[in-house]
Design a protein around this motif. Structure first.
Motif, PDB file in Angstrom:
ATOM      1  N   HIS A 153       3.809  20.171  27.225  1.00 24.75           N
ATOM      2  CA  HIS A 153       3.589  20.970  28.253  1.00 24.75           C
ATOM      3  C   HIS A 153       3.554  22.517  27.946  1.00 24.75           C
ATOM      4  O   HIS A 153       4.546  22.657  26.953  1.00 24.75           O
ATOM      5  N   ASP A 154       2.697  23.269  28.423  1.00 32.24           N
ATOM      6  CA  ASP A 154       2.913  24.656  28.166  1.00 32.24           C
ATOM      7  C   ASP A 154       4.044  25.407  28.853  1.00 32.24           C
ATOM      8  O   ASP A 154       3.836  25.749  30.004  1.00 32.24           O
TER       9      ASP A 154
ATOM     10  N   ARG B 236       5.601  28.962  23.971  1.00 31.42           N
ATOM     11  CA  ARG B 236       4.211  28.254  24.678  1.00 31.42           C
ATOM     12  C   ARG B 236       4.343  26.693  24.295  1.00 31.42           C
ATOM     13  O   ARG B 236       4.945  26.460  23.020  1.00 31.42           O
TER      14      ARG B 236
ATOM     15  N   THR C 240      -0.396  22.663  24.244  1.00 30.91           N
ATOM     16  CA  THR C 240      -1.454  22.718  25.118  1.00 30.91           C
ATOM     17  C   THR C 240      -2.161  23.897  24.971  1.00 30.91           C
ATOM     18  O   THR C 240      -3.482  24.053  24.974  1.00 30.91           O
ATOM     19  N   TYR C 241      -1.510  24.823  24.754  1.00 28.14           N
ATOM     20  CA  TYR C 241      -1.779  26.196  24.407  1.00 28.14           C
ATOM     21  C   TYR C 241      -1.734  26.812  22.753  1.00 28.14           C
ATOM     22  O   TYR C 241      -2.838  27.115  22.148  1.00 28.14           O
ATOM     23  N   GLN C 242      -0.872  26.590  22.334  1.00 30.63           N
ATOM     24  CA  GLN C 242      -0.442  26.930  20.827  1.00 30.63           C
ATOM     25  C   GLN C 242      -1.284  26.216  19.956  1.00 30.63           C
ATOM     26  O   GLN C 242      -1.784  26.963  18.828  1.00 30.63           O
TER      27      GLN C 242
ATOM     28  N   THR D 146       4.670  29.319  16.899  1.00 32.65           N
ATOM     29  CA  THR D 146       5.491  30.003  17.801  1.00 32.65           C
ATOM     30  C   THR D 146       6.633  30.525  17.166  1.00 32.65           C
ATOM     31  O   THR D 146       7.725  30.726  18.012  1.00 32.65           O
TER      32      THR D 146
ATOM     33  N   SER E 235      -0.472  16.926  31.455  1.00 36.83           N
ATOM     34  CA  SER E 235      -0.671  17.857  30.006  1.00 36.83           C
ATOM     35  C   SER E 235      -1.157  17.028  29.084  1.00 36.83           C
ATOM     36  O   SER E 235      -2.105  17.474  28.241  1.00 36.83           O
TER      37      SER E 235
END
Length: 389
Positions: free
Chosen positions: A217-218, A226, A229-231, A238, A287
């Motif tokens: 999950h973001d 993050r 799902t974003y990275q 990160t 997610s």
């Protein structure tokens, strides 16, 4: 697994002590540093980092900085010399593994703004009497998940040439957290089951897009700002060094410029499941469904393997590692000594996971093993030469 942010920069120091069965493992990392090699240096031919003959493995950005777990390079060459210059964004003292033409891996520490010679006439396995134009291969991998290198130049003998080595026809990508990236394993990402599966096949391209403490999950989890799902859509990970170079504007990863994955193995959710990170079951499920859809959108023909959450050991039973889409029960694969005190697999635990996943892929998808030798992890060459006790 739980990720202690205070250890993120300390647990992976290249000079850290390696313990093996509670004893200090004796290591002898070679000193490969040499004087700088300029483009007009006598006896050398220099190629820039954008040379088409250099194949980049894993994720590297437009500045030729490596990211995520166990990224590397590979190329062919003639002659009897290979040296590499590293740029300013190379992590201090990062441990890299390198090898000549598929032989045993060697290890050395490199740092920013330095040049290291990895192949010379005295390199084991390099027969100086062979014709100078006989092509050889060279590979280099970053062993860590938080550190990285910046490739500045590749140098070979002045009369030699760099050669492009074609990619294998199949590609697998591993998306995960500390488990997949090899946190607390002796050589970290280079000891992980993600790396061991990809390298174990011997005839596939692979990347390990994994970082300790990250959630699916973001959300901000254990210092990761993050979630995947974003990275996963970004080139960099990160890490603290990523934030220092790119801040909150990382480079997007252009999937179109790289071979599509045929298999994607996802092992995410252990950090979401930790109460310290406050990810609800609903957010996690939504997610995950969105993320699988995203992966299928990027790789429409990919087979996706989902590895479920891990449990610890208790007096009543064994750790269970289940894989689905078909929820195949693999209870009993990992035993007590396959999990280290920090709740992550030992080197042998990673090998066991890799072995079973490889067999699953072989049986389920028909991928045959292409390694030229027996399945063995680096730095596991142990023997007994005593005839009795």
């Amino acid at each position: 697994m739980r990720f202690f942010s205070t250890l993120s920069l300390l647990a992976s120091l290249a000079a850290a002590t390696i313990l093996e069965n509670g004893q200090v493992r004796k290591v002898n990392f070679l000193d490969t540093k040499v004087a700088s090699i300029g483009s007009n240096s006598t006896g050398w031919k220099t190629y820039g980092p954008n040379a088409t003959e250099i194949s980049y493995k894993g994720r590297w950005d437009s500045k030729h900085i490596s990211w995520w777990a166990a990224p590397g390079i590979k190329f062919g060459f003639t002659g009897d010399q290979v040296a590499i210059s590293f740029g300013q964004y190379t992590s201090p003292g990062v441990l890299v593994a390198y090898r000549l033409s598929g032989q045993d891996w060697q290890f050395t520490n490199v740092t920013a703004n330095s040049t290291h010679q990895f192949v010379s006439r005295s390199t084991p396995g390099l027969n100086a009497t062979l014709p100078s134009q006989l092509p050889l291969s060279f590979e280099l991998r970053v062993t860590n998940w938080a550190y990285g290198v910046q490739l500045s130049a590749v140098h070979i003998a002045s009369s030699a040439n760099l050669i492009k080595i074609p990619n294998h026809s199949k590609t697998i990508e591993f998306i995960g957290d500390s488990l997949t990236s090899g946190m607390y394993a002796t050589y970290e990402a280079f000891s992980s089951f993600g790396y061991n599966i990809g390298a174990g096949f011997g005839n596939v391209e692979f990347s390990v897009t994994a970082y300790p403490g990250i959630c699916l999950h973001d959300a901000n989890c254990w210092g990761n700002p993050r979630g995947q799902t974003y990275q996963w859509h970004q080139t960099s990970d990160t890490s603290w060094r990523a934030s220092q170079i790119y801040g909150e504007s990382p480079e997007k990863w252009d999937f179109r410029k790289h071979p599509a994955a045929d298999i994607v193995l996802i092992n995410l959710g252990t950090n979401d499941n930790n109460t310290a990170n406050s990810v609800s079951n609903t957010d996690y499920l939504n997610s995950y469904m969105k993320f699988v859809a995203d992966v299928h959108e990027v790789y429409p023909k990919a087979q996706i393997i989902l590895m479920s959450l891990w449990n610890g050991f208790y007096a009543t039973g064994n750790l269970r590692a289940e894989r689905s889409l078909q929820r195949r029960d693999l209870g009993g694969i990992l035993q007590h000594n396959d999990i280290a005190p920090q709740w992550h697999p030992t080197d042998v635990g990673h090998i066991k996971i890799a072995s079973h996943v490889m067999q699953y892929i072989r049986i389920k998808f028909g991928w045959e093993f292409g390694a030229t030798g027996p399945e063995v992890q680096h730095e596991t060459l142990y023997w007994n030469d005593e005839s009795g006790y």
